[in-house]
Structure formats: C-alpha cells, structure tokens
Design a protein around this motif. Structure first.
Motif, short mmCIF file in Angstrom:
data_model
loop_
_atom_site.label_atom_id
_atom_site.label_comp_id
_atom_site.label_asym_id
_atom_site.label_seq_id
_atom_site.Cartn_x
_atom_site.Cartn_y
_atom_site.Cartn_z
N LYS A 78 121.02 -29.61 52.08
CA LYS A 78 119.64 -29.91 51.68
C LYS A 78 119.10 -28.82 50.76
CE LYS A 78 115.29 -31.41 53.53
NZ LYS A 78 114.55 -30.61 52.56
N MET A 79 119.48 -27.53 51.04
CA MET A 79 119.00 -26.45 50.19
C MET A 79 119.60 -26.57 48.80
SD MET A 79 119.54 -22.38 50.40
CE MET A 79 118.93 -21.85 51.95
N ALA A 80 120.87 -27.00 48.71
CA ALA A 80 121.51 -27.09 47.39
C ALA A 80 120.85 -28.18 46.55
CB ALA A 80 122.99 -27.38 47.55
N ILE A 81 120.37 -29.26 47.18
CA ILE A 81 119.73 -30.32 46.40
C ILE A 81 118.31 -29.92 46.02
CG2 ILE A 81 118.96 -32.70 46.47
CD1 ILE A 81 121.17 -33.36 48.27
N ASP A 82 117.57 -29.26 46.94
CA ASP A 82 116.17 -28.92 46.65
C ASP A 82 116.06 -27.88 45.56
OD1 ASP A 82 114.88 -29.12 50.02
OD2 ASP A 82 115.03 -30.59 48.42
N LEU A 83 116.95 -26.88 45.59
CA LEU A 83 116.83 -25.81 44.62
C LEU A 83 117.51 -26.16 43.31
CD1 LEU A 83 117.49 -22.65 46.75
CD2 LEU A 83 115.36 -23.61 46.08
N GLY A 84 118.24 -27.26 43.22
CA GLY A 84 118.86 -27.64 41.96
C GLY A 84 120.00 -26.73 41.55
N ARG A 95 129.15 -27.54 44.47
CA ARG A 95 130.24 -28.43 44.86
C ARG A 95 130.89 -27.99 46.15
NH1 ARG A 95 133.29 -28.22 39.60
NH2 ARG A 95 131.41 -27.99 38.42
N GLY A 96 130.72 -26.73 46.55
CA GLY A 96 131.26 -26.29 47.83
C GLY A 96 130.40 -26.73 48.99
N SER A 97 129.20 -27.29 48.71
CA SER A 97 128.30 -27.75 49.77
C SER A 97 128.17 -29.25 49.78
CB SER A 97 126.92 -27.16 49.58
OG SER A 97 126.95 -25.80 49.61
N GLY A 98 129.05 -29.98 49.11
CA GLY A 98 129.02 -31.42 49.19
C GLY A 98 128.19 -32.12 48.13
N CYS A 135 118.86 -18.57 44.77
CA CYS A 135 119.34 -18.65 46.15
C CYS A 135 119.92 -17.32 46.61
CB CYS A 135 120.40 -19.74 46.29
SG CYS A 135 122.01 -19.30 45.70
N TYR A 136 119.97 -16.31 45.76
CA TYR A 136 120.60 -15.06 46.19
C TYR A 136 119.86 -14.41 47.33
CZ TYR A 136 123.76 -14.66 42.18
OH TYR A 136 124.74 -14.85 41.25
N SER A 137 118.50 -14.40 47.29
CA SER A 137 117.80 -13.67 48.32
C SER A 137 117.72 -14.46 49.61
CB SER A 137 116.41 -13.31 47.85
OG SER A 137 115.85 -14.38 47.16
N ARG A 138 117.93 -15.79 49.56
CA ARG A 138 117.76 -16.54 50.81
C ARG A 138 118.98 -16.55 51.68
NH1 ARG A 138 113.76 -21.35 49.26
NH2 ARG A 138 112.95 -20.22 47.48
N ILE A 139 120.19 -16.46 51.09
CA ILE A 139 121.35 -16.61 51.94
C ILE A 139 121.79 -15.30 52.56
CG2 ILE A 139 122.15 -18.58 50.70
CD1 ILE A 139 124.16 -16.94 49.36
N MET A 140 121.15 -14.18 52.19
CA MET A 140 121.61 -12.91 52.76
C MET A 140 120.91 -12.59 54.07
SD MET A 140 123.14 -10.81 50.13
CE MET A 140 123.42 -11.12 48.44
N GLU A 141 119.86 -13.35 54.43
CA GLU A 141 119.12 -12.95 55.63
C GLU A 141 119.93 -13.26 56.87
OE1 GLU A 141 115.38 -14.79 55.45
OE2 GLU A 141 114.89 -13.86 53.54
N GLY A 142 120.02 -12.29 57.76
CA GLY A 142 120.78 -12.48 58.99
C GLY A 142 122.21 -12.02 58.90
N ILE A 192 105.44 -25.25 41.20
CA ILE A 192 106.22 -24.75 42.34
C ILE A 192 106.17 -25.72 43.52
CG2 ILE A 192 105.42 -23.23 44.16
CD1 ILE A 192 106.29 -20.98 42.72
N ASP A 193 105.10 -26.57 43.63
CA ASP A 193 105.04 -27.49 44.76
C ASP A 193 106.07 -28.60 44.65
OD1 ASP A 193 101.59 -27.27 44.12
OD2 ASP A 193 102.81 -26.04 45.46
N LEU A 194 106.38 -29.02 43.40
CA LEU A 194 107.36 -30.09 43.23
C LEU A 194 108.79 -29.56 43.24
CD1 LEU A 194 106.13 -32.40 40.38
CD2 LEU A 194 106.24 -32.89 42.78
N PHE A 195 109.04 -28.53 42.44
CA PHE A 195 110.40 -27.99 42.28
C PHE A 195 110.35 -26.50 42.55
CE2 PHE A 195 112.11 -31.74 40.56
CZ PHE A 195 111.23 -32.26 39.65
#
Lengths: 386, 114, 120
Positions: free
Chosen positions: A205-211, A218-221, A333-340, B59-62
């Motif tokens: 879902k994150m890969a589709i939302d962030l474009g 492709r590694g996430s389907g 997406c760099y800053s989001r996947i490093m948490e944890g 930012i709300d859409l994308f």
C-alpha cells in the motif's frame, strides 16, 4: 529515553553516494531519520540551455556515468516527434542494444557494491570482472567505455556490422554461466540472506500511495514498467515484448532478486535483437532538424526506474529542460523505512534501494567564509534578493 | 491563493509524475504531470502564477508532492501553502558548518583562463 | 558453497585477470576516441565546427586560416567531425594525454591522417 543524533555523513567509508543521513537513536535503535542533499550539484539543467538541439543532446548524455543512455533516449522521445522525422528500424534496434547492455552493466555494478557493504571483498571482485567484458563490448561498438554517446537526432553515428554483432554474442556466452553461479550465492548463502530477509520492509500500500518506481516498487508486488505500459522505439515490435519481473516479498531480499533476474531477461532480448538486425544496411546521413511547437515530453526506463524529461524549445534552441530522475521519485521513502531498525542494518537497506545521487542537483555559491544558497531566479538577474 | 485540487481530482489520475516551473516572458507557469495505471498517456495541467501569489499544496491528494514543491520554491520562488518543507531550505538546510579558518576566501569566477 | 570453493581454487592457480600497466599496455579497440587531430592544410575555415562545439574548445584562427583545438576543454564528443564538410578532423587511439603545464594543452597534434576517409 535517550535521544542522540548519529550522523552518517556525506563522506563515509561504507556509503558510496554523497548523502547526509541524520539518525535520531535510542541505544542502537533508530527512532527518526532525516536526510540532506546537495553535495554533488553541477547545474546540468542550466548547462544545456541556449544550445542547438544536437549539441544539447551531448550535454544531457553526460548527466550520469552509469545510466547515460537512458537520459539520451528520454530526450530523443521528447524531441523527435516535434521535428517530425522518420527514423528507420535499424537505428531503433541499435538503440535497444545499447540500452539493454547498459542495464546489465548497471546491475552487475550494483551486485559488486552490495557484496562490498556486507564485507565480502572477493565477491565484489568477481562481479566487477564480469562487468569488464561488457565495457569491452561498448568500446568496440561505440568508441568509449563510459559516456558512449552513439546517438544523433534521427540517426546514429555509425552502423553496426557483422564483426560487432559476433563480438556481442561471444561475450554474452562467456558471462552467462558465471552470473548464474553468482546469483545462486546471493539467493541461498546463510551469511547473506540473514542480513537481507525481513529488513527494509515497504508494504504494497505504501508503494502505491507514494508512487514509487523501478525495482524498488517491483519488489513489493507493484507492476510498474515503462517498457510494458507505454512501449517506445523498438520495444513496440511484436517479437521483442518485455515480461516484467515482479516479486511479492516486500523486503531487501525481494528487491535484490528482482535485479538479479532482470539480467537474464536482458540477455534474452539482446540475442533476439541481434538476429533481427541486417548487418549490411547503412544508417542515414546527419541532417539539420527544425522543431515545431514549444513543449515536448518523453520518458524511458532507466535501470533504476522511470525517467521523465520535459523540454521547452524556442527558436530551435533549448530554453528550459527538466529531468525528473528515478532516484528523486524514490527519495520520499528513505526516512520512513528506517524507523525501528538497528544502526548496523543501514548500509544494506541503503544499497538495496540503489541511489544514484549524481543525477540530482542544487546550486551553492561559497563566498567570504559564509555559505550562501542562490536560487536560479537570482542567478538569472545577477543579484541576491533579501 | 490559487486552488488547483478540484481540477486535478477531476482527471482521476493514479500517481503524480512531476511538478515543474517554466518562465514565459518573465512570468512563472507551474506544470503538473500525472499518469494513470491502465493507459499509456501522460496527463498535463498548467496554471500561470503572478508575482506574490501562493498556490495551495497538493499534499492531501499525493504525498510525494512535498519534495517537488520544495524544489520549485527553492529554484523559482513560487510558494505553496500547506507544505511545511516549502520555504525552508531543504537542500543544504542545516549541514555541518564551515570552520572559521577556511582556506578559500573571496568569490570564484569560472572562466577559460582559470 | 561447493562451487565457490572450486572457483577459488581455480583462481588461485591461474594467471591474474589484471594486467601490469606500465610494462604491458592496455588494449583498446580501433574505434576508441583517444585524442583529436586537425589536418591544417586542407581546412577551409568555414567555422561550422566552432558553432556546434558544446564547450567552445575548437576555434578558427583568423590569421592562420585553420581550426585550433584547446585540448583541456575538449570532451571528445565528435560533433565537429560530424559537421565538417571536408572531413579534416579525426581521432587517434592514443590515451596517454596528460601534460605538466596548462599552456601545453594549446599545442596541436600532428595533422595528416594515416587512414584517409575514416574518422576514428
């Protein structure tokens, strides 16, 4: 709860790209990550302004050393429809050969650097030994090992003959069994897979939302490939259909396997294209072109994802060009996947996303011991606003 | 403040490709490029922005509009309201400071005789 | 794992893949673009190369009436050779082009082409 800042600075023995990562850590677990860029800006978008179309092509090709042919193809996709010229089939097939050979060379370079991050220096040398054969092929076909530039608008600089095609096939037969063994090492050795699996997760879902684009998505389907959805040049021929490589594990291991499998897909495409080229035909001579209209858009598939060029032409000269490279699209997406994650997992995660920072830019002018940043608006007028 | 979210929602796009700014006779024009998953075209929408006007952020859409708008603000001065990165220097914001005993002094001009 | 052990033993007992550079010269192909030469006698000073150069490296000297290259600015792209109407610009294989002083880059390399008709 302690909160310290751990910098992985722009010059670091483990990271190969100049990016400044600021990690907020508690013990050795990461709670927040930020990044800073701009250490390798060269102003390529400004360098190409004011030149005729053929000359600007030579400035655009020298944006990046690893992925130089994909910038050339995106620019030609934007400009050739504006000039309204007919390009023969042989030139399209020659451009496909250069683009697929560059994809193999980029993925072998990635494989070597990934082995170096884990600490296995011998595996790094084995990957780069296979890459030397591809650079010899480029030297024979186009005249240079890096920054090869074989294209002109509407035609090419030279035509490939029987000896060139036989040399390509001979070198591909040399490297194919070796690359199969190296892929088997990356797939099944316990030392390597225990560092890859379940780290750096990007849910679908994150890969589709962030474009996101390229092997990262492709590694996430997510099936996202410009050669399949919007075929350009020789990819639109019936015999050369591309089958995209998609995996469903969303971690670093899935992305690494996508890159290893794409090498074999490219080898198959090159063999089919070598049969379709007529070695006795010649390419047309170079002619001056005139572009009608003002705006042009074009895109192509780089080894790292979707590359988009937007061109504004005035009086047959380029007046503004914008290059949106695939690394800029994936940067969010760099800053989001490093948490944890743990600090020691950071080099492997960074390398599995494959950044190419030299394609992204900024301007900084250093004057009188104080650092200033000038916007291009201020550079146009020659003085600083307050 | 100029509002573009309604027009862009009507296009029914799946992802945002890029946001760029170009100049025509001294005025800024903002271009939005979008794409859909099942068709091979690139959709485009452009709007002229006069001086001292702000544009509402996408930012709300994308979510990935944050980086593109920050780059457009730093290069051309077009401000986007609702995006907290825009207006702050994203690139080279707070890097390590240059020490006082810097070896180079003065401005550099890059010419052919340098 | 077993295949890697066999590979390592094979590499231990064979010749290294790298070549010892100053004693053995590296091999490049016939088409390699190493250094730029201008045949000064046949140049007609039409200035097409000067208009099309991306960096401004090749300039026509108006007193001597032929084209002169500043080799520190040349990026070896080949645009001048493409547009020249009389084919006087050609490239040779020589890749050892370093100089000690900046003004040595303004000296010109020998002009006559040993393979007339072929550009590189």
């Amino acid at each position: 709860m302690h909160d310290k800042i751990f910098p992985i600075g722009p010059q670091h023995p483990s990271l190969k790209e100049p990016i400044f990562l600021k990690l907020h850590v508690d013990g050795s677990y990461i709670t927040k990550a930020e990044f800073n860029l701009g250490y390798a800006h060269r102003g390529v978008e400004k360098c190409a302004e004011g030149y005729l179309l053929d000359t600007a092509l030579h400035a655009v090709q020298r944006t990046c050393g690893i992925c130089s042919q994909c910038h050339s193809l995106a620019f030609l996709n934007a400009v050739e429809p504006m000039a309204g010229i007919e390009v023969p089939d042989k030139v399209y097939l020659q451009r496909l050969l250069s683009a697929e050979l560059e994809r193999i060379h980029s993925h072998l370079l990635w494989g070597g650097l990934m082995a170096h991050e884990i600490g296995l220096e011998t595996l790094f040398m084995y990957y780069w030994r296979e890459r030397e054969h591809i650079l010899d092929v480029f030297d024979d076909l186009t005249g240079n090992r890096v920054h090869h530039s074989p294209d002109l608008i509407g035609t090419a600089k030279r035509a490939f003959n029987r000896k060139n095609l036989d040399f390509i096939l001979e070198k591909l037969d040399l490297i194919e069994p070796e690359v199969k063994e190296l892929k088997e090492v990356m797939r099944s050795e316990r030392v390597i897979t225990s560092r890859f699996k379940k780290h750096g997760m990007i849910p679908r879902k994150m890969a589709i939302d962030l474009g996101l684009v390229g092997p990262t998505a492709r590694g996430s389907g997510v099936e996202n490939d410009v050669r399949v959805h919007d075929p350009y040049m020789a990819y639109a021929f019936k015999e050369l259909k591309v089958k995209p490589v998609v995996r469903n594990e969303c971690d670093s291991w899935g992305r690494s396997m996508v890159r290893c499998d794409e090498v074999f897909e490219s080898i198959g495409l090159i063999r089919k294209a070598c049969e379709m080229i007529d070695p006795k035909e010649d390419v047309p001579k170079r002619k001056n072109v005139f572009a009608k209209g003002t705006y042009g858009r074009g895109r192509s598939e780089a080894p790292r994802g979707e590359n988009f060029h937007f061109v504004k032409v005035e009086n047959n000269r380029i007046s503004r060009i914008k290059m949106r490279t695939p690394t800029l699209a994936n940067l969010i997406c760099y800053s989001r996947i490093m948490e944890g994650e743990d600090i020691t997992d950071v080099p492997v995660i960074m390398m599995s996303l494959d950044p190419c920072i030299s394609c992204m830019e900024r301007v900084a002018v250093i004057r009188n011991e104080k650092k200033e940043v000038w916007t291009s608006h201020e550079l146009f007028e020659g003085k600083k606003h307050d | 403040m100029l509002n573009v979210t309604d027009e862009i929602k009507k296009m029914k796009a799946d992802r945002l490709v890029s946001i760029t700014v170009a100049k025509e006779k001294g005025k800024n024009i903002v271009f939005y490029h979008l794409a859909r998953n099942d068709s091979p075209e690139i959709l485009e929408y452009s709007i002229k922005v006069p001086k001292n006007e702000q544009v509402k952020s996408l930012i709300d859409l994308f979510e990935n509009a944050a980086l593109y708008e920050a780059e457009a603000t730093e290069l051309f001065g077009v401000k986007f309201r609702g995006n907290e990165l825009s207006g702050k220097r994203l690139f080279q914001g707070e890097g390590p400071p240059i020490p006082k005993t810097c070896a180079f002094k003065g401005a550099f001009r890059v010419t052919k005789d340098a | 794992m077993v295949s890697m052990i066999i590979k390592v033993l094979k590499n231990l007992l064979s010749k290294p893949f790298t070549s010892k550079y100053p004693k053995e010269k590296a091999k490049v192909s016939v088409n390699f673009r190493g250094a730029i030469h201008v045949d000064q006698e046949n140049c007609i000073a039409c200035r097409l190369c000067e208009v099309n150069c991306p960096t401004g490296a090749i300039v026509v000297d108006t007193k001597k009436n032929y084209a002169v290259v500043d080799r520190s600015l040349c990026i070896l792209c080949g645009m001048c050779a493409e547009v020249c109407p009389v084919n006087v610009i050609w490239f040779s294989n020589d890749y050892e082009n370093a100089e000690k002083k900046k003004k040595d880059f303004r000296k010109q390399l020998p002009g006559p082409n040993p393979r007339p008709g072929k550009r590189s």
